[in-house]
Every structure is written in C-alpha cells, then in structure tokens.
Motif scaffolding. Structure first.
Motif, PDB file in Angstrom:
ATOM      1  N   LEU A 106       0.797  -1.220   0.000  1.00  0.00           N
ATOM      2  CA  LEU A 106       0.000   0.000   0.000  1.00  0.00           C
ATOM      3  C   LEU A 106       0.837   1.282   0.000  1.00  0.00           C
ATOM      4  N   PRO A 107       1.885   1.409   0.823  1.00  0.00           N
ATOM      5  CA  PRO A 107       2.640   2.672   0.846  1.00  0.00           C
ATOM      6  C   PRO A 107       3.156   3.110  -0.526  1.00  0.00           C
ATOM      7  N   ALA A 108       3.662   2.189  -1.305  1.00  0.00           N
ATOM      8  CA  ALA A 108       4.162   2.542  -2.636  1.00  0.00           C
ATOM      9  C   ALA A 108       3.019   3.004  -3.539  1.00  0.00           C
ATOM     10  N   ALA A 109       1.838   2.436  -3.362  1.00  0.00           N
ATOM     11  CA  ALA A 109       0.697   2.780  -4.212  1.00  0.00           C
ATOM     12  C   ALA A 109       0.127   4.155  -3.911  1.00  0.00           C
ATOM     13  N   ILE A 110       0.208   4.576  -2.644  1.00  0.00           N
ATOM     14  CA  ILE A 110      -0.418   5.860  -2.272  1.00  0.00           C
ATOM     15  C   ILE A 110       0.600   6.938  -1.910  1.00  0.00           C
ATOM     16  N   GLY A 111       1.875   6.575  -1.868  1.00  0.00           N
ATOM     17  CA  GLY A 111       2.914   7.574  -1.618  1.00  0.00           C
ATOM     18  C   GLY A 111       3.127   7.925  -0.164  1.00  0.00           C
ATOM     19  N   CYS A 112       3.204   6.911   0.676  1.00  0.00           N
ATOM     20  CA  CYS A 112       3.457   7.164   2.095  1.00  0.00           C
ATOM     21  C   CYS A 112       4.517   6.203   2.605  1.00  0.00           C
ATOM     22  N   LYS A 113       4.809   6.314   3.885  1.00  0.00           N
ATOM     23  CA  LYS A 113       5.744   5.412   4.549  1.00  0.00           C
ATOM     24  C   LYS A 113       4.975   4.196   5.053  1.00  0.00           C
ATOM     25  N   ARG A 114       5.689   3.232   5.613  1.00  0.00           N
ATOM     26  CA  ARG A 114       5.078   2.020   6.157  1.00  0.00           C
ATOM     27  C   ARG A 114       3.889   2.391   7.040  1.00  0.00           C
ATOM     28  N   VAL A 115       2.784   1.632   6.938  1.00  0.00           N
ATOM     29  CA  VAL A 115       1.558   1.958   7.662  1.00  0.00           C
ATOM     30  C   VAL A 115       1.199   0.916   8.712  1.00  0.00           C
ATOM     31  N   SER A 116       0.481   1.399   9.714  1.00  0.00           N
ATOM     32  CA  SER A 116      -0.152   0.536  10.707  1.00  0.00           C
ATOM     33  C   SER A 116      -1.528   1.134  10.979  1.00  0.00           C
ATOM     34  N   PHE A 117      -2.358   0.374  11.646  1.00  0.00           N
ATOM     35  CA  PHE A 117      -3.693   0.882  11.934  1.00  0.00           C
ATOM     36  C   PHE A 117      -3.617   1.993  12.979  1.00  0.00           C
ATOM     37  N   GLY A 118      -4.413   3.041  12.748  1.00  0.00           N
ATOM     38  CA  GLY A 118      -4.456   4.167  13.670  1.00  0.00           C
ATOM     39  C   GLY A 118      -5.216   3.817  14.934  1.00  0.00           C
TER      40      GLY A 118
END
Length: 168
Positions: free
Chosen positions: A73-85
């Motif tokens: 997902l990060p590469a697809a939307i342009g962010c860093k590694r994600v976790s649930f908020g």
C-alpha cells in the motif's frame, strides 16, 4: 469544529449531490454488513484508518470485499510504512468511533490533518455506499461526488488502484 451528520447533509444539499439514504442495524464488520448490503444497490466499502511511519494519518476506502496488501500500500499511495491508527486519534481527527469509519468523516478533519484515498474503481463508480458518520446508516452517492465533497472541505483527495492480497 465537528460538523456532524447535519453539516454533511447540508453540504450534500448545497452542492446538489444526489444520494440515497438507508437506515439499518449497527454494523461493525464486513461480515455483519453482508445482510444489510444485500438490500442496498451499489458498491460497498471498507475503510482503513492508518498512520504511517512518519506520523501522517491516512483514510483509505476500498471495495468492501477487498483484502488490502498493507505492505504494498505505501508505494501505491505515496506514504511510509503503515499501521492501523488508534481509536483516540480517529475520534480526535474525524469525530467518529471505530465501526463508523467513512471518507465523509473528513468533514470534521482540518485540511492537511489526514489524507483520504479512494480506490480508483470506487472513484469511477456511479454509486458508492458509505456510512454517514455512524454505522446505523448508509448513504449511496457517486464516487466522483465523494471526491467533490472532500475538495469542498479543503482536502486534496487521492485516487489510486489499491493493491490487494492474493485470495489464495
């Protein structure tokens, strides 16, 4: 300032956005939504409230049956590694509780405090079903209208083909 559902409905009216409203029992999971969704035409959604490794918040809306590949997902939307908020961040930023996540909660978010991403297929769909800030209702409206609302509220929404996990 939290505008709530009355503010949401007022904005839909002011922007002349057509929608269909449905009331139903509270739903908290996609599985619980299946019976409700069967009676409501259009694309159904799943919403992910995420925080990236840089501290930025993201709200990603995908088709309801999707299993998002969180590593891709990060590469697809342009962010860093994600976790649930966290639920307290969701309440503070969006004014909603878990189970009621919707891109329409951006009405309560300060511009720049969260990035909303709509799956490209949903953005093009003629009817996308989302919560109206609570999980006991559904609003069906065009995907393009969701993007229009987000822009109206000062957000810069993104659309992207969201990577999915293999179902194997």
């Amino acid at each position: 300032m939290m505008r709530g559902e009355d503010g949401l409905l007022a904005d839909l009216d002011a922007l002349a956005i057509p929608f269909a409203a449905h009331e139903h029992v509270a739903v908290f999971t996609v599985a619980e939504s299946d019976a409700v969704n069967a009676a409501i035409p259009g694309a159904h959604t799943k919403n992910l409230f995420l925080k990236d490794a840089g501290g930025a918040f993201w709200l990603v809306t995908v088709p309801g049956e999707s299993r998002v590949d969180l590593k891709a997902l990060p590469a697809a939307i342009g962010c860093k590694r994600v976790s649930f908020g966290r639920a307290d961040d969701m309440q503070r930023l969006l004014g909603i509780a878990p189970g009621s996540v919707t891109p329409l909660a951006a009405i309560n978010a300060a511009p720049g405090s969260i990035t909303v991403v709509l799956d490209a297929a949903l953005a093009a769909a003629p009817r996308v079903n989302v919560h109206p800030l609570r999980n006991t209702g559904t609003l069906g409206l065009p995907g393009a209208a969701i993007l229009d609302l987000l822009r109206h509220w000062g957000h810069d929404p993104r659309t992207a083909p969201i990577p999915m996990q293999d179902s194997a």
